[in-house]
Design a protein around this motif. Structure first.
Motif, PDB file in Angstrom:
ATOM      1  N   ALA A   1      -6.716  -2.892   2.627  1.00 26.19           N
ATOM      2  CA  ALA A   1      -7.152  -4.242   3.011  1.00 26.19           C
ATOM      3  C   ALA A   1      -6.268  -4.806   4.112  1.00 26.19           C
ATOM      4  N   ALA A   2      -4.956  -4.609   3.997  1.00 27.49           N
ATOM      5  CA  ALA A   2      -4.026  -5.121   5.005  1.00 27.49           C
ATOM      6  C   ALA A   2      -4.253  -4.432   6.349  1.00 27.49           C
ATOM      7  N   ALA A   3      -4.409  -3.129   6.333  1.00 32.02           N
ATOM      8  CA  ALA A   3      -4.648  -2.395   7.577  1.00 32.02           C
ATOM      9  C   ALA A   3      -5.966  -2.834   8.207  1.00 32.02           C
ATOM     10  N   THR A   4      -6.986  -3.042   7.398  1.00 29.23           N
ATOM     11  CA  THR A   4      -8.273  -3.516   7.910  1.00 29.23           C
ATOM     12  C   THR A   4      -8.120  -4.889   8.544  1.00 29.23           C
ATOM     13  N   GLY A   5      -7.401  -5.770   7.851  1.00 31.82           N
ATOM     14  CA  GLY A   5      -7.160  -7.106   8.393  1.00 31.82           C
ATOM     15  C   GLY A   5      -6.405  -7.062   9.712  1.00 31.82           C
ATOM     16  N   LEU A   6      -5.403  -6.196   9.814  1.00 33.76           N
ATOM     17  CA  LEU A   6      -4.643  -6.089  11.059  1.00 33.76           C
ATOM     18  C   LEU A   6      -5.495  -5.507  12.186  1.00 33.76           C
TER      19      LEU A   6
ATOM     20  N   SER B   1      -2.839   3.596  10.640  1.00 32.15           N
ATOM     21  CA  SER B   1      -2.446   3.359   9.255  1.00 32.15           C
ATOM     22  C   SER B   1      -3.667   3.263   8.350  1.00 32.15           C
ATOM     23  N   LEU B   2      -4.715   2.605   8.830  1.00 35.03           N
ATOM     24  CA  LEU B   2      -5.947   2.494   8.056  1.00 35.03           C
ATOM     25  C   LEU B   2      -6.582   3.864   7.805  1.00 35.03           C
ATOM     26  N   VAL B   3      -6.713   4.642   8.854  1.00 37.11           N
ATOM     27  CA  VAL B   3      -7.333   5.964   8.721  1.00 37.11           C
ATOM     28  C   VAL B   3      -6.524   6.832   7.758  1.00 37.11           C
ATOM     29  N   LEU B   4      -5.218   6.828   7.898  1.00 37.43           N
ATOM     30  CA  LEU B   4      -4.372   7.646   7.030  1.00 37.43           C
ATOM     31  C   LEU B   4      -4.360   7.127   5.596  1.00 37.43           C
ATOM     32  N   ALA B   5      -4.442   5.804   5.419  1.00 38.77           N
ATOM     33  CA  ALA B   5      -4.488   5.250   4.065  1.00 38.77           C
ATOM     34  C   ALA B   5      -5.781   5.647   3.357  1.00 38.77           C
TER      35      ALA B   5
ATOM     36  N   GLY C   1       0.818  -1.209   0.000  1.00 34.54           N
ATOM     37  CA  GLY C   1       0.000   0.000   0.000  1.00 34.54           C
ATOM     38  C   GLY C   1       0.847   1.254   0.000  1.00 34.54           C
ATOM     39  N   LEU C   2       1.933   1.195   0.708  1.00 32.17           N
ATOM     40  CA  LEU C   2       2.816   2.355   0.813  1.00 32.17           C
ATOM     41  C   LEU C   2       3.546   2.642  -0.496  1.00 32.17           C
ATOM     42  N   VAL C   3       3.872   1.588  -1.241  1.00 33.47           N
ATOM     43  CA  VAL C   3       4.642   1.788  -2.479  1.00 33.47           C
ATOM     44  C   VAL C   3       3.779   1.902  -3.734  1.00 33.47           C
ATOM     45  N   GLY C   4       2.460   1.958  -3.576  1.00 30.27           N
ATOM     46  CA  GLY C   4       1.668   2.266  -4.751  1.00 30.27           C
ATOM     47  C   GLY C   4       0.472   1.404  -5.054  1.00 30.27           C
ATOM     48  N   VAL C   5       0.111   0.480  -4.176  1.00 34.69           N
ATOM     49  CA  VAL C   5      -1.096  -0.318  -4.399  1.00 34.69           C
ATOM     50  C   VAL C   5      -2.032  -0.034  -3.218  1.00 34.69           C
ATOM     51  N   PRO C   6      -2.693   1.118  -3.241  1.00 35.52           N
ATOM     52  CA  PRO C   6      -3.439   1.563  -2.064  1.00 35.52           C
ATOM     53  C   PRO C   6      -4.547   0.615  -1.614  1.00 35.52           C
ATOM     54  N   VAL C   7      -5.200  -0.064  -2.525  1.00 34.25           N
ATOM     55  CA  VAL C   7      -6.282  -0.958  -2.127  1.00 34.25           C
ATOM     56  C   VAL C   7      -5.748  -2.116  -1.278  1.00 34.25           C
ATOM     57  N   ILE C   8      -4.556  -2.581  -1.584  1.00 35.28           N
ATOM     58  CA  ILE C   8      -3.936  -3.652  -0.793  1.00 35.28           C
ATOM     59  C   ILE C   8      -3.562  -3.124   0.587  1.00 35.28           C
TER      60      ILE C   8
END
Length: 116
Positions: free
Chosen positions: A71-76, A109-113, A61-68
């Motif tokens: 999703a990762a932040a939501t999962g965590l 991280s989720l909120v900021l993403a 998500g940080l390097v350019g695939v924001p949807v991932i």
């Protein structure tokens, strides 16, 4: 705003990757904490895999695939809500701050993403 997102997310990546490694290596503190909350040791590799996948997803998500990243932040977030629930169920309040800290990092991280 991106700077805050990047800083929080890098911290979350490092924290989750670090604890995943400790889980994979079956560190003594991990085994003790797992026993305290009633978690079978056979679950550790699976939970470590989820944490590692979350860290990898945050990195993507940080390097350019924001949807991932979202999703990762939501999962965590969901993972660490479950960890807190396990601590409450096991009445292991003396270590509940650790999953709480990981939850706070994942939520930030989720909120900021999402705000990106």
């Amino acid at each position: 705003m991106f700077t805050a997102y990047a800083i929080i997310t890098v911290i979350a990546i490092l924290a989750n990757a670090g604890i995943a490694i400790a889980d994979f290596l079956r560190a003594e503190f991990v085994l003790a904490n797992s026993a305290e909350v009633g978690l079978p040791p056979t679950w550790l590799p699976w939970l470590a895999g989820l944490k590692a996948a979350g860290a990898a997803g945050l990195l993507l998500g940080l390097v350019g695939v924001p949807v991932i990243g979202v999703a990762a932040a939501t999962g965590l977030v969901l993972f660490f809500i479950g960890a807190i629930a396990a601590h409450v169920r096991g009445r292991a309040y003396d270590h509940i701050a650790f999953p709480g800290g990981y939850l706070a990092l994942a939520a930030a991280s989720l909120v900021l993403a999402v705000a990106q």
